[in-house]
Design a protein around this motif. Sequence first.
Motif, mmCIF file in Angstrom:
data_model
loop_
_atom_site.group_PDB
_atom_site.id
_atom_site.type_symbol
_atom_site.label_atom_id
_atom_site.label_comp_id
_atom_site.label_asym_id
_atom_site.label_seq_id
_atom_site.Cartn_x
_atom_site.Cartn_y
_atom_site.Cartn_z
ATOM 1 N N ILE A 70 44.611 -2.466 41.241
ATOM 2 C CA ILE A 70 43.275 -1.985 41.584
ATOM 3 C C ILE A 70 43.119 -0.509 41.201
ATOM 4 N N ASP A 71 43.992 0.351 41.693
ATOM 5 C CA ASP A 71 43.881 1.797 41.465
ATOM 6 C C ASP A 71 44.378 2.169 40.075
ATOM 7 N N TYR A 93 39.701 8.473 37.156
ATOM 8 C CA TYR A 93 40.460 7.641 38.085
ATOM 9 C C TYR A 93 39.494 6.819 38.910
ATOM 10 N N GLY A 94 40.009 5.780 39.521
ATOM 11 C CA GLY A 94 39.147 4.934 40.334
ATOM 12 C C GLY A 94 39.758 3.577 40.574
ATOM 13 N N ASN A 95 38.892 2.589 40.749
ATOM 14 C CA ASN A 95 39.298 1.212 40.994
ATOM 15 C C ASN A 95 38.848 0.357 39.828
ATOM 16 N N THR A 99 44.816 -3.350 36.864
ATOM 17 C CA THR A 99 45.271 -2.021 36.458
ATOM 18 C C THR A 99 46.781 -1.906 36.286
ATOM 19 N N ALA A 106 36.707 -1.371 34.358
ATOM 20 C CA ALA A 106 36.081 -0.910 35.601
ATOM 21 C C ALA A 106 34.577 -0.816 35.360
ATOM 22 N N GLN A 110 32.798 2.200 40.132
ATOM 23 C CA GLN A 110 34.182 2.184 40.593
ATOM 24 C C GLN A 110 34.940 3.436 40.168
ATOM 25 N N PRO A 127 42.630 6.005 45.150
ATOM 26 C CA PRO A 127 41.249 5.671 45.478
ATOM 27 C C PRO A 127 41.043 4.516 46.442
ATOM 28 N N ALA A 128 41.745 3.415 46.326
ATOM 29 C CA ALA A 128 41.451 2.252 47.166
ATOM 30 C C ALA A 128 41.648 2.561 48.641
ATOM 31 N N CYS A 131 39.214 5.600 49.784
ATOM 32 C CA CYS A 131 37.807 5.191 49.861
ATOM 33 C C CYS A 131 37.577 4.206 50.996
ATOM 34 N N THR A 132 38.521 3.312 51.223
ATOM 35 C CA THR A 132 38.394 2.350 52.325
ATOM 36 C C THR A 132 38.357 3.079 53.664
#
Length: 171
Positions: A70-71, A93-95, A99, A106, A110, A127-128, A131-132
């Motif tokens: 994911i990340d 960077y991100g989700n 990955t 993405a 995201q 990030p995951a 951000c969560t």
Amino acid sequence: MQAAVRYNYGSVDKVQVAEIDKPEPGKGQVGIEVNNAGLDRGIVHMLTGVPQVMRLGTGLRKPSNPLLGIDFLGQVNAVGEGVTGFEAGQLVYGNGVGTLAEYAIATPIQIAVVYPETLDYSLGILPASGCTALQALRDQAKVEPGQRVLINGASGGVGTFAVQLAKHHGM
């Protein structure tokens, strides 16, 4: 390209490195050349298919998508039709999807921010969980500065971030 895949739910011994086609971004998508990818509890859930209720969205008997991850932290390598604000070569960077591979896909939403080149590359894997935690405190619980919160289970990724964010925001 090489990617970590699993074709059945189970333990880490189900993961293999496979040669697969490089994903090409479609309409509204961004292609990423992955430098770093994160491993967290969410990947374990995706790998094992537990809790089983998540299989309603990921495939009942076997994963509907064999890719893991994911990340990410990486460079934009291509942008799909209709995408603005990103161009090839940008460090981001991100989700994303899949990955744990050389390349991933993405959507612009995201990719939270363009990655500051002055920061340590290892931070791109956050990030995951971060951000969560932010969404849980701010958007779901609607906690305001001055309120007190109890964060139960702060030993994992989300909980660790939740404690730090709560303290930073005066909760």
